[in-house]
Design a protein around this motif. Structure first.
Motif, short mmCIF file in Angstrom:
data_model
loop_
_atom_site.label_atom_id
_atom_site.label_comp_id
_atom_site.label_asym_id
_atom_site.label_seq_id
_atom_site.Cartn_x
_atom_site.Cartn_y
_atom_site.Cartn_z
N ILE A 1 51.81 50.54 52.85
CA ILE A 1 50.56 50.65 52.08
C ILE A 1 50.73 51.77 51.07
O ILE A 1 51.11 52.88 51.44
N GLY A 2 50.42 51.50 49.81
CA GLY A 2 50.32 52.53 48.79
C GLY A 2 48.85 52.73 48.46
O GLY A 2 48.10 51.76 48.32
N ILE A 3 48.41 53.99 48.42
CA ILE A 3 47.01 54.29 48.15
C ILE A 3 46.81 54.52 46.65
O ILE A 3 47.56 55.29 46.03
N GLU A 4 45.79 53.83 46.08
CA GLU A 4 45.54 53.93 44.64
C GLU A 4 45.34 55.37 44.21
O GLU A 4 44.62 56.09 44.87
N SER A 5 45.85 55.73 43.08
CA SER A 5 46.81 54.94 42.32
C SER A 5 48.22 55.53 42.39
O SER A 5 49.21 54.81 42.26
N ARG A 6 48.30 56.82 42.65
CA ARG A 6 49.63 57.42 42.61
C ARG A 6 50.51 56.98 43.78
O ARG A 6 51.74 57.03 43.69
N ALA B 1 60.47 45.94 53.36
CA ALA B 1 59.11 45.65 53.82
C ALA B 1 58.28 45.09 52.67
O ALA B 1 58.65 45.22 51.50
N GLY B 2 57.13 44.50 53.02
CA GLY B 2 56.16 44.10 51.99
C GLY B 2 55.35 45.30 51.54
O GLY B 2 55.45 46.39 52.13
N PHE B 3 54.55 45.11 50.49
CA PHE B 3 53.73 46.20 49.95
C PHE B 3 52.27 45.76 49.92
O PHE B 3 51.97 44.63 49.53
N ILE B 4 51.39 46.66 50.32
CA ILE B 4 49.94 46.39 50.29
C ILE B 4 49.26 47.47 49.45
O ILE B 4 49.37 48.65 49.77
#
Ligand code: AMP
Length: 170
Positions: free
Chosen positions: A54-59, A73-76
């Motif tokens: 998981i990447g947290i918006e936005s950085r 892995a996949g990205f969320i």
């Protein structure tokens, strides 16, 4: 390579009293960018296969995506309120400055998946804690929360049950 050399301090942004840690010098330097993503991917536990980052918006999107690629892995994307197009789960939380709501698509995580959460800065921990709750609501398992840097004096790590890894501590 000392990544600290690529973090720029901006006093009083976005509000008086906040010392903003600007990662754009790091992002704009190819070697620093690759080093940062490599190191964070290396910090991940090797005994558990990470299914999604998981990447947290936005950085958190930028290096989060690079870590996902390295881990296979996949990205969320977890985004601010109203930005995701499909049905969402939401969490509202307190920030070092203000309050915000984060959202995740209801089908982003399959129950039982192993999730790595990434963001640029761990400050008070409210943001990462909210994302951990979103993961748990979806039936996912948070394996690690990782950050480029951690502001130790704000004690954000105390809010997180999952292991925390960061490249820099202030
Ligand atoms: P917190 O919820 O207090 O841990 O805040 C973390 C979120 O706010 C992250 O998405 C950071 O990008 C941002 N943030 C908080 N404090 C700072 C800071 N001093 N410099 C840069 N970003 C910050």
């Amino acid at each position: 390579m000392n990544l600290q050399d690529f973090i720029r301090d901006i006093p009083d942004f976005p509000k008086p009293g906040i010392l903003f840690k600007d990662i754009t010098p790091l992002l704009s330097n190819h070697k620093a960018l690759i080093h940062c993503a490599d190191q964070l991917a290396d910090f991940c536990p090797t005994d558990i296969k990470i299914d999604k980052v998981i990447g947290i918006e936005s950085r958190g999107f930028i290096i989060g995506g690079m870590i996902a690629e390295r881990l296979g892995a996949g990205f969320i994307p977890v985004r601010k309120k109203g930005k995701l197009p499909y049905t969402v789960n939401s969490q509202t939380y307190g920030l070092e400055y203000g309050e915000d709501t984060l959202e995740i698509h209801v089908d982003a995580i399959t129950p039982g998946e192993h999730i790595l959460i990434h963001d640029d800065v761990l400050a008070t921990g409210g943001t990462a804690e909210a994302v951990c709750k979103l993961v748990e609501e979806s039936g996912g398992v948070v394996v690690q929360c990782n950050f480029i840097m951690q502001l130790d004096f704000l004690k954000g790590q105390e809010k997180l049950k999952a292991p925390v890894a960061s490249l820099l501590n202030y």
